[in-house]
Design a protein around this motif. Structure first.
Motif, PDB file in Angstrom:
ATOM      1  N   ILE A  76     -11.494   2.278  -1.732  1.00 35.84           N
ATOM      2  CA  ILE A  76     -11.187   3.696  -1.527  1.00 35.84           C
ATOM      3  C   ILE A  76     -10.112   4.153  -2.514  1.00 35.84           C
ATOM      4  O   ILE A  76     -10.244   5.205  -3.148  1.00 35.84           O
ATOM      5  CB  ILE A  76     -10.722   3.956  -0.078  1.00 35.84           C
ATOM      6  N   VAL A  77      -9.052   3.370  -2.659  1.00 34.09           N
ATOM      7  CA  VAL A  77      -7.976   3.743  -3.576  1.00 34.09           C
ATOM      8  C   VAL A  77      -8.495   3.776  -5.010  1.00 34.09           C
ATOM      9  O   VAL A  77      -8.112   4.649  -5.801  1.00 34.09           O
ATOM     10  CB  VAL A  77      -6.749   2.819  -3.413  1.00 34.09           C
ATOM     11  N   ALA A 136      -4.750  10.819  -0.012  1.00 34.48           N
ATOM     12  CA  ALA A 136      -4.474   9.908  -1.135  1.00 34.48           C
ATOM     13  C   ALA A 136      -3.117   9.244  -0.967  1.00 34.48           C
ATOM     14  O   ALA A 136      -2.988   8.030  -1.127  1.00 34.48           O
ATOM     15  CB  ALA A 136      -4.541  10.651  -2.467  1.00 34.48           C
ATOM     16  N   GLY A 137      -2.102  10.010  -0.626  1.00 32.29           N
ATOM     17  CA  GLY A 137      -0.767   9.442  -0.434  1.00 32.29           C
ATOM     18  C   GLY A 137      -0.742   8.398   0.657  1.00 32.29           C
ATOM     19  O   GLY A 137      -0.186   7.311   0.493  1.00 32.29           O
ATOM     20  N   GLY A 138      -1.356   8.702   1.789  1.00 29.07           N
ATOM     21  CA  GLY A 138      -1.395   7.746   2.892  1.00 29.07           C
ATOM     22  C   GLY A 138      -2.149   6.484   2.554  1.00 29.07           C
ATOM     23  O   GLY A 138      -1.745   5.377   2.898  1.00 29.07           O
ATOM     24  N   ALA A 139      -3.269   6.617   1.854  1.00 30.20           N
ATOM     25  CA  ALA A 139      -4.081   5.448   1.468  1.00 30.20           C
ATOM     26  C   ALA A 139      -3.322   4.567   0.484  1.00 30.20           C
ATOM     27  O   ALA A 139      -3.364   3.335   0.583  1.00 30.20           O
ATOM     28  CB  ALA A 139      -5.411   5.905   0.871  1.00 30.20           C
ATOM     29  N   VAL A 140      -2.609   5.185  -0.460  1.00 29.23           N
ATOM     30  CA  VAL A 140      -1.841   4.405  -1.440  1.00 29.23           C
ATOM     31  C   VAL A 140      -0.681   3.678  -0.762  1.00 29.23           C
ATOM     32  O   VAL A 140      -0.413   2.511  -1.046  1.00 29.23           O
ATOM     33  CB  VAL A 140      -1.355   5.304  -2.603  1.00 29.23           C
ATOM     34  N   ILE A 141       0.004   4.355   0.144  1.00 23.83           N
ATOM     35  CA  ILE A 141       1.091   3.700   0.896  1.00 23.83           C
ATOM     36  C   ILE A 141       0.546   2.509   1.668  1.00 23.83           C
ATOM     37  O   ILE A 141       1.106   1.414   1.634  1.00 23.83           O
ATOM     38  CB  ILE A 141       1.785   4.698   1.840  1.00 23.83           C
ATOM     39  N   LEU A 142      -0.565   2.712   2.362  1.00 25.87           N
ATOM     40  CA  LEU A 142      -1.175   1.620   3.127  1.00 25.87           C
ATOM     41  C   LEU A 142      -1.553   0.466   2.215  1.00 25.87           C
ATOM     42  O   LEU A 142      -1.318  -0.704   2.539  1.00 25.87           O
ATOM     43  CB  LEU A 142      -2.397   2.137   3.896  1.00 25.87           C
ATOM     44  N   ARG A 143      -2.100   0.771   1.054  1.00 21.08           N
ATOM     45  CA  ARG A 143      -2.475  -0.292   0.111  1.00 21.08           C
ATOM     46  C   ARG A 143      -1.254  -1.101  -0.320  1.00 21.08           C
ATOM     47  O   ARG A 143      -1.306  -2.329  -0.390  1.00 21.08           O
ATOM     48  CB  ARG A 143      -3.161   0.291  -1.120  1.00 21.08           C
ATOM     49  N   GLU A 144      -0.159  -0.455  -0.625  1.00 24.66           N
ATOM     50  CA  GLU A 144       1.041  -1.175  -1.058  1.00 24.66           C
ATOM     51  C   GLU A 144       1.610  -2.026   0.061  1.00 24.66           C
ATOM     52  O   GLU A 144       2.116  -3.122  -0.172  1.00 24.66           O
ATOM     53  CB  GLU A 144       2.091  -0.204  -1.602  1.00 24.66           C
TER      54      GLU A 144
END
Length: 138
Positions: free
Chosen positions: A63-64, A91-99
């Motif tokens: 997704i990211v 997008a911001g939430g998905a990127v935070i979750l990925r990190e």
């Protein structure tokens, strides 16, 4: 470019926390809209049953990558169709979750049936009522 900047900021913020933690955790329990939106996108796009409230981090990476690289026209339309109300904050939430999953070496994300509001309610309302009972103030 923006996603790269976000990832850098998030990584630095996680490092500043100086958490003493193990390197690899099998599960991360997600609460809130971003983790739930990720799960819904993964389940819907792969025609997986929504009853299973979990997903593997590799699916999150996909997704990211779509967000970062633009994805195909169909992939972008699918994202918008699945989460129209969250498209701008997603997008911001998905990127935070990925990190977070990268930092802790997580394999799978399990979505809690409860969210931030329930936690706030328990913390602010129920615990205060319990304290009043303990102090004979009720």
């Amino acid at each position: 470019k923006e996603i790269k900047k976000m990832r850098k900021i998030i990584k630095e913020a996680l490092k500043e926390l100086n958490w003493e933690h193990e390197q690899n955790y099998k599960y991360l329990y997600g609460i809130g809209g971003s983790s739930r939106a990720c799960m819904n996108i993964i389940k819907e796009s792969k025609n997986l049953p929504l009853e299973d409230k979990s997903f593997f981090v590799e699916e999150l990476y996909n997704i990211v990558d779509i967000l970062k690289n633009g994805g195909t026209c169909e992939e972008t339309k699918e994202l918008y169709r699945l989460i129209p109300e969250r498209i701008f904050s997603f997008a911001g939430g998905a990127v935070i979750l990925r990190e977070i999953v990268d930092t802790f070496g997580v394999e799978k994300v399990i979505i809690s049936k409860n969210g931030v509001r329930e936690g706030y309610f328990i913390d602010r309302v129920i615990k205060k009522d319990e304290e009043k009972v303990e102090n004979n103030e009720a």
